[in-house]
Structures are given as structure tokens and as C-alpha cells.
Scaffold this active site. Structure first.
Site, PDB file in Angstrom:
ATOM      1  N   HIS A 196       0.592   7.478   3.005  1.00 44.66           N
ATOM      2  CA  HIS A 196       1.424   6.881   3.883  1.00 44.66           C
ATOM      3  C   HIS A 196       2.688   7.463   4.118  1.00 44.66           C
ATOM      4  O   HIS A 196       3.279   7.827   5.246  1.00 44.66           O
ATOM      5  CB  HIS A 196       1.460   5.416   3.590  1.00 44.66           C
ATOM      6  CG  HIS A 196       0.317   4.477   3.850  1.00 44.66           C
ATOM      7  ND1 HIS A 196      -0.183   3.817   2.668  1.00 44.66           N
ATOM      8  CD2 HIS A 196      -0.836   4.588   4.608  1.00 44.66           C
ATOM      9  CE1 HIS A 196      -1.340   3.194   3.013  1.00 44.66           C
ATOM     10  NE2 HIS A 196      -1.690   3.583   4.212  1.00 44.66           N
ATOM     11  N   LYS A 241      -9.211 -11.319   7.067  1.00 40.03           N
ATOM     12  CA  LYS A 241      -9.471 -10.294   6.323  1.00 40.03           C
ATOM     13  C   LYS A 241      -8.699 -10.108   4.986  1.00 40.03           C
ATOM     14  O   LYS A 241      -7.428 -10.514   4.899  1.00 40.03           O
ATOM     15  CB  LYS A 241      -9.299  -8.684   7.134  1.00 40.03           C
ATOM     16  CG  LYS A 241      -9.991  -7.525   6.703  1.00 40.03           C
ATOM     17  CD  LYS A 241      -9.689  -6.500   7.549  1.00 40.03           C
ATOM     18  CE  LYS A 241      -9.677  -5.067   6.893  1.00 40.03           C
ATOM     19  NZ  LYS A 241      -9.242  -3.832   7.376  1.00 40.03           N
ATOM     20  N   ARG A 265      -6.948  11.946   7.058  1.00 37.60           N
ATOM     21  CA  ARG A 265      -7.201  12.548   5.800  1.00 37.60           C
ATOM     22  C   ARG A 265      -8.497  13.417   5.733  1.00 37.60           C
ATOM     23  O   ARG A 265      -8.158  14.675   5.818  1.00 37.60           O
ATOM     24  CB  ARG A 265      -7.568  11.433   4.558  1.00 37.60           C
ATOM     25  CG  ARG A 265      -6.278  10.846   4.520  1.00 37.60           C
ATOM     26  CD  ARG A 265      -6.511   9.396   3.666  1.00 37.60           C
ATOM     27  NE  ARG A 265      -7.300   8.538   4.423  1.00 37.60           N
ATOM     28  CZ  ARG A 265      -7.249   7.413   4.387  1.00 37.60           C
ATOM     29  NH1 ARG A 265      -7.142   6.622   3.033  1.00 37.60           N
ATOM     30  NH2 ARG A 265      -7.846   6.549   5.281  1.00 37.60           N
ATOM     31  N   SER A 278      -5.725   3.294  -0.163  1.00 36.35           N
ATOM     32  CA  SER A 278      -5.305   2.142  -0.867  1.00 36.35           C
ATOM     33  C   SER A 278      -6.525   1.609  -1.642  1.00 36.35           C
ATOM     34  O   SER A 278      -6.399   1.116  -2.775  1.00 36.35           O
ATOM     35  CB  SER A 278      -4.729   1.340   0.222  1.00 36.35           C
ATOM     36  OG  SER A 278      -3.533   1.760   0.982  1.00 36.35           O
TER      37      SER A 278
HETATM   38  P1  ADP Z   1      -5.982   0.649   8.324  1.00 33.77           P
HETATM   39  O1  ADP Z   1      -6.474  -0.613   7.729  1.00 33.77           O
HETATM   40  O2  ADP Z   1      -5.508   0.371   9.746  1.00 33.77           O
HETATM   41  O3  ADP Z   1      -7.035   1.974   8.274  1.00 33.77           O
HETATM   42  P2  ADP Z   1      -4.227   1.875   6.312  1.00 33.77           P
HETATM   43  O4  ADP Z   1      -3.053   1.251   5.651  1.00 33.77           O
HETATM   44  O5  ADP Z   1      -5.360   2.148   5.291  1.00 33.77           O
HETATM   45  O6  ADP Z   1      -4.517   1.069   7.569  1.00 33.77           O
HETATM   46  O7  ADP Z   1      -3.790   3.381   6.979  1.00 33.77           O
HETATM   47  C1  ADP Z   1      -3.052   3.033   7.973  1.00 33.77           C
HETATM   48  C2  ADP Z   1      -3.079   4.729   8.624  1.00 33.77           C
HETATM   49  O8  ADP Z   1      -2.728   5.930   7.476  1.00 33.77           O
HETATM   50  C3  ADP Z   1      -4.249   5.181   8.793  1.00 33.77           C
HETATM   51  O9  ADP Z   1      -4.190   6.101  10.086  1.00 33.77           O
HETATM   52  C4  ADP Z   1      -4.716   6.024   7.614  1.00 33.77           C
HETATM   53  O10 ADP Z   1      -5.779   7.225   8.120  1.00 33.77           O
HETATM   54  C5  ADP Z   1      -3.470   6.703   7.510  1.00 33.77           C
HETATM   55  N1  ADP Z   1      -3.504   6.964   5.738  1.00 33.77           N
HETATM   56  C6  ADP Z   1      -4.002   6.249   4.838  1.00 33.77           C
HETATM   57  N2  ADP Z   1      -3.980   6.771   3.686  1.00 33.77           N
HETATM   58  C7  ADP Z   1      -3.634   8.186   4.006  1.00 33.77           C
HETATM   59  C8  ADP Z   1      -3.371   9.348   3.182  1.00 33.77           C
HETATM   60  N3  ADP Z   1      -3.526   9.130   1.849  1.00 33.77           N
HETATM   61  N4  ADP Z   1      -3.064  10.275   3.855  1.00 33.77           N
HETATM   62  C9  ADP Z   1      -2.801  10.438   5.258  1.00 33.77           C
HETATM   63  N5  ADP Z   1      -2.976   9.236   5.895  1.00 33.77           N
HETATM   64  C10 ADP Z   1      -3.374   8.114   5.323  1.00 33.77           C
END
Ligand code: ADP
Length: 161
Positions: free
Chosen positions: A18, A42, A91, A129
Site C-alpha cells: 500500500h 464485513k 498487483r 493484507s
Molecule cells: P480492498 O479491500 O478495497 O481491496 P485493500 O486494502 O486490500 O482494499 O487494497 C486497497 C488497494 O490497494 C487495492 O487497489 C489493492 O489492489 C491495492 N493493494 C493492496 N496490496 C497491494 C500491494 N501489495 N501492491 C499494490 N497494490 C496493493
């Protein structure tokens, strides 16, 4: 005029993936609101206050970052803040279908808002995550993927010493 974007997500918890997207976003935008979703109904490991606190701490040295919780639709939160760009991270190909659907749904809901995608450094391109929580719950060392206080918070949640 300031170029602004919103970066929405669950951030449960925030990872270096992130952070990589946030730093790349700052190359394009003067200000990014990191919008932490208060996901009613959720299950998250960390509650909204914990997630916001960890995002704030992780981004505290970056200029132009505002961290805020939100509930409801991302496009409504963007409109309320007068922001026209949603930033998301991509990703793997596996992200693509979900992100594509969501971007098109958001476009249908709010045609004046665009979604843009950025790719992280490949060393973060496989971390999520969800996997970090899984690894941490089994006692795995996640220090390459999350800041030290996030690792500590994970260990505390999973009662690992
Ligand atoms: P959501 O539940 O909305 O997917 P996340 O917190 O999992 O929220 O992710 C928020 C954004 O960050 C999403 O666009 C996700 O694809 C991106 N993201 C999460 N992890 C990574 C990573 N390791 N590299 C790049 N983008 C990421």
C-alpha cells in the site's frame, strides 16, 4: 489548482505494498486522501480506529497525505471531497477482474470520476493484507512486508510473543 486523488481500501492492515502505491501516487498528485473503509457487516481483524491509526503512522513523513475513515460508496466520498480520481493498486492479473468490475461500476455510478491504476515494485506485487494476516497468525515473520508497529499489532492480536 491542486491535483488530488483518493486511495480507498480496507488497509487491514496497511502493508509496504500500500505504501508503495501511495508514494508512487504522490509523483502524480499533490494530495492523496487515503480513505479507510469502515466496513459495516464485513469482518476485519483491526477496527476502524486501529486501521486509521496505523495508516497515519505509516504515512506521517509524507507530505500531501490525508488519512480519513469513510463508510458508504467510494464515489460518494470522492464527490463530497470534490475529488475526480480514484487511485488503486494492481498487483497480479488476479486483481484485474475485480478491479475492472469495480472501476466500471463506479464509472456507472459517477461518470465524472476516473479510476487509475498503479503497479507496485515487483517485490511487493504478491503481498496482500490477507496473506500477511494468515502468515502472522501462524507465527511467520512478516517484517519484510509491514512496518514494525504493524507487525507488533499483528503479534498482539494473535497472542504471539
Ligand atoms: P480492498 O479491500 O478495497 O481491496 P485493500 O486494502 O486490500 O482494499 O487494497 C486497497 C488497494 O490497494 C487495492 O487497489 C489493492 O489492489 C491495492 N493493494 C493492496 N496490496 C497491494 C500491494 N501489495 N501492491 C499494490 N497494490 C496493493
Amino acid at each position: 489548482m491542486k491535483k488530488r486523488a483518493i486511495y480507498p481500501g480496507s488497509f487491514d492492515p496497511i502493508t509496504y505494498g500500500h505504501l508503495d502505491i501511495i508514494e508512487r501516487g504522490l509523483l502524480l498528485f499533490d494530495e492523496i486522501i487515503v480513505a479507510v473503509a469502515d466496513l459495516v457487516g464485513k469482518e476485519t481483524l483491526f477496527d476502524i480506529e486501529e486501521r486509521v491509526r496505523m495508516v497515519k503512522r505509516t504515512t506521517k513523513n509524507l507530505k500531501g497525505i490525508i488519512v480519513e475513515p469513510f463508510d458508504g460508496l467510494v464515489v460518494d466520498f470522492a464527490s463530497k471531497n470534490n475529488i475526480k480520481i480514484i487511485l488503486r493498486g494492481l498487483r497480479m492479473i488476479s486483481d484485474f477482474e475485480y478491479e475492472f468490475q469495480m472501476a466500471l461500476t463506479n464509472r456507472r455510478l459517477a461518470p465524472d470520476i476516473e479510476t487509475i491504476f498503479m503497479m507496485p515494485n515487483e517485490k511487493y506485487s504478491y503481498i496482500s493484507s490477507r496473506l500477511i494476516k494468515e502468515a502472522a497468525s501462524l507465527g511467520g515473520d512478516v517484517s519484510d512486508f509491514v512496518p514494525p508497529y504493524v507487525r507488533k499489532a499483528l503479534m498482539k492480536k494473535f497472542k504471539i510473543t
